[in-house]
Design a protein around this motif. Structure first.
Motif, PDB file in Angstrom:
ATOM      1  N   LYS A 109       0.856  -1.171   0.000  1.00 44.75           N
ATOM      2  CA  LYS A 109       0.000   0.000   0.000  1.00 44.75           C
ATOM      3  C   LYS A 109       0.898   1.228   0.000  1.00 44.75           C
ATOM      4  O   LYS A 109       1.675   1.445   0.928  1.00 44.75           O
ATOM      5  CB  LYS A 109      -0.865  -0.025   1.252  1.00 44.75           C
TER       6      LYS A 109
ATOM      7  N   TYR B   4     -14.878   0.799  -7.215  1.00 47.80           N
ATOM      8  CA  TYR B   4     -16.132   1.538  -7.068  1.00 47.80           C
ATOM      9  C   TYR B   4     -16.966   1.445  -8.343  1.00 47.80           C
ATOM     10  O   TYR B   4     -18.126   1.819  -8.353  1.00 47.80           O
ATOM     11  CB  TYR B   4     -15.842   3.005  -6.699  1.00 47.80           C
TER      12      TYR B   4
ATOM     13  N   ARG C 208     -10.866   9.680   1.603  1.00 46.22           N
ATOM     14  CA  ARG C 208     -10.782  10.302   2.928  1.00 46.22           C
ATOM     15  C   ARG C 208     -11.997  11.179   3.190  1.00 46.22           C
ATOM     16  O   ARG C 208     -12.384  11.353   4.333  1.00 46.22           O
ATOM     17  CB  ARG C 208      -9.452  11.034   3.085  1.00 46.22           C
TER      18      ARG C 208
ATOM     19  N   GLN D 207       3.093   4.033   5.207  1.00 44.94           N
ATOM     20  CA  GLN D 207       2.798   3.579   3.845  1.00 44.94           C
ATOM     21  C   GLN D 207       4.049   3.686   2.964  1.00 44.94           C
ATOM     22  O   GLN D 207       4.979   4.411   3.281  1.00 44.94           O
ATOM     23  CB  GLN D 207       1.647   4.405   3.256  1.00 44.94           C
TER      24      GLN D 207
ATOM     25  N   SER E 136     -10.108   5.348  -4.907  1.00 44.87           N
ATOM     26  CA  SER E 136     -11.054   6.455  -5.042  1.00 44.87           C
ATOM     27  C   SER E 136     -10.631   7.526  -6.050  1.00 44.87           C
ATOM     28  O   SER E 136     -11.445   8.010  -6.832  1.00 44.87           O
ATOM     29  CB  SER E 136     -11.280   7.088  -3.673  1.00 44.87           C
TER      30      SER E 136
ATOM     31  N   LYS F 108      -2.112  -1.513  -3.965  1.00 46.81           N
ATOM     32  CA  LYS F 108      -2.972  -0.348  -3.857  1.00 46.81           C
ATOM     33  C   LYS F 108      -2.153   0.931  -3.854  1.00 46.81           C
ATOM     34  O   LYS F 108      -1.193   1.001  -3.096  1.00 46.81           O
ATOM     35  CB  LYS F 108      -3.742  -0.472  -2.546  1.00 46.81           C
TER      36      LYS F 108
HETATM   37  C1  PBG Z   1      -7.412   2.929   5.304  1.00 44.81           C
HETATM   38  C2  PBG Z   1      -7.673   2.914   3.858  1.00 44.81           C
HETATM   39  C3  PBG Z   1      -7.494   3.925   2.895  1.00 44.81           C
HETATM   40  C4  PBG Z   1      -8.004   3.419   1.709  1.00 44.81           C
HETATM   41  C5  PBG Z   1      -8.436   2.122   1.961  1.00 44.81           C
HETATM   42  N1  PBG Z   1      -8.196   1.822   3.283  1.00 44.81           N
HETATM   43  C6  PBG Z   1      -7.049   5.325   2.988  1.00 44.81           C
HETATM   44  C7  PBG Z   1      -5.705   5.702   3.407  1.00 44.81           C
HETATM   45  O1  PBG Z   1      -4.828   4.919   3.654  1.00 44.81           O
HETATM   46  O2  PBG Z   1      -5.534   6.889   3.531  1.00 44.81           O
HETATM   47  C8  PBG Z   1      -8.080   4.153   0.409  1.00 44.81           C
HETATM   48  C9  PBG Z   1      -9.027   3.591  -0.587  1.00 44.81           C
HETATM   49  C10 PBG Z   1      -9.373   4.482  -1.700  1.00 44.81           C
HETATM   50  O3  PBG Z   1      -8.770   5.546  -1.939  1.00 44.81           O
HETATM   51  O4  PBG Z   1     -10.310   4.118  -2.418  1.00 44.81           O
HETATM   52  N2  PBG Z   1      -6.137   3.023   5.734  1.00 44.81           N
END
Ligand code: PBG
Length: 348
Positions: A215, A333, A225, A241, A294, A268
């Motif tokens: 990630k 999505y 968010r 991350q 997203s 991701k």
């Molecule tokens: C939680 C998490 C996140 C996403 C999925 N799980 C956000 C982040 O790490 O800030 C993002 C998913 C998306 O952008 O669709 N940690």
């Protein structure tokens, strides 16, 4: 004598030939729909940066899940927005936390739906970070030291091992509620092993773990968010991350998670990281999920709304690209609209 130069094009000459030679397939049962759930009744709050996505109350979540199932989407990934946030994100592991309630309701109403639960704390903590914080002194600049400073008092970092303790609790709470797959997404070292131990010790030896192994610290999470109300109140997530520049480090994360017992791994975001999917698939023979995040969704929706792209064709091409890179499953999505598109095509 002249020879026709047509060679490769013979295989593309007409739809009959072309369609028999499709190397990569894409069907709705490979897609996982992310869903956001919040307290309340009969509400579906639209997420402004993600047209078509909502924060659902549990009753409306069930309606949406039924519709998805009918369209051929057989898997969902749940995110919770709790009534109250606190320093430790305690709603995440409360027996009656929002996610636990949602999972119980969902498994009761559609037992055939595969329910995956995201395991992270950023939606549950008042500070928006993915775990418990501890003070973290930062090195001072030369000028600050000359001025007599010792530490910068106001900085914090996520405490890995303190967070592992609540990760174990959360995994158990989710498994007890009936989650089919636990998906840790906080990028804490040792999370998979901690979860595996907790599950095994409490009779959930059969519950698989899908780790968000690689990630990246990405700007593509912006709209999420908003949807999950989980933006960090200060700082960023770069101390847990991954750096988008690093392949080796991403592969090391995957190796570690597999050694700790991850049954499946995830990459991701997906679009800017297709090379990572391919590398993982070539190195380990485990199921790989791609998270079409997203920001990737928002870009397509925005350009589609302006009429700048053929939205449906672009969605298909993006998802196909992820499959071609090696993703067995895609969290997206677009799941619902893709399934609706496929059904429409079939009935033509
Ligand atoms: C939680 C998490 C996140 C996403 C999925 N799980 C956000 C982040 O790490 O800030 C993002 C998913 C998306 O952008 O669709 N940690």
């Amino acid at each position: 004598m002249t020879f026709p130069t047509t060679r490769l094009r013979r295989l593309r000459v007409n739809p009959l030939v072309r369609s028999r030679l499709n190397e990569t397939s894409l069907s709705p049962d490979r897609l996982i729909a992310p869903l956001f759930v919040r307290p309340g009744k009969d509400t579906a709050r639209p997420v402004s940066s993600m047209p078509g996505q909502y924060q659902f109350s549990i009753d409306r979540l069930l309606q949406e899940a039924k519709e998805l199932y009918r369209l051929g989407i057989r898997s969902v990934l749940l995110f919770g927005i709790p009534e109250k946030k606190d320093l430790k994100g305690s709603d995440a592991y409360a027996a009656n936390g929002i996610i636990q309630q949602a999972v119980r309701a969902l498994k009761k109403s559609i037992p055939e739906m595969l329910v995956i639960t995201d395991l992270c704390f950023c939606e549950y903590t008042s500070h928006g970070h993915c775990g418990i914080l501890k003070p973290h002194p930062q090195p001072l600049s030369l000028r600050e030291r000359v001025a007599g400073g010792r530490v910068r008092p106001q900085s914090f970092d996520v405490d890995n091992d303190a967070t592992l303790a609540i990760i174990a609790k959360t995994a158990l709470a989710q498994a007890r509620a009936g989650s089919d797959i636990i998906a840790p997404s906080g990028m804490m070292d040792g999370a998979v092993k901690t979860i595996r131990n907790a599950l095994d010790r409490h009779g959930f030896e059969q519950a698989p773990v899908l780790s968000y192994s690689s990630k990246f610290s990405s700007a593509f999470y912006g709209p999420f968010r908003e949807a999950a109300e989980s933006a960090p109140r200060f700082g960023d997530r770069r101390s847990y991350q991954l750096n988008p520049a690093n392949i080796e480090e991403a592969l090391r994360e995957v190796a570690e998670d597999i050694a700790e017992g991850a049954d499946m791994v995830m990459v991701k975001p997906a679009l800017a990281y297709l090379d990572i999917i391919r590398r993982i698939k070539e190195t380990w023979h485990v199921p790989v999920a791609a998270y079409n995040v997203s920001g990737e969704y928002a870009m397509v929706k925005a350009a589609g709304a302006k009429g700048w792209i053929d939205e449906e064709a672009v969605i298909r091409e993006i998802l196909l690209g992820m499959r071609r890179a090696g993703a067995d499953l895609i969290i997206t999505y677009h799941a619902k609209e893709f399934a609706a598109m496929s059904n429409e095509r079939r009935s033509k």
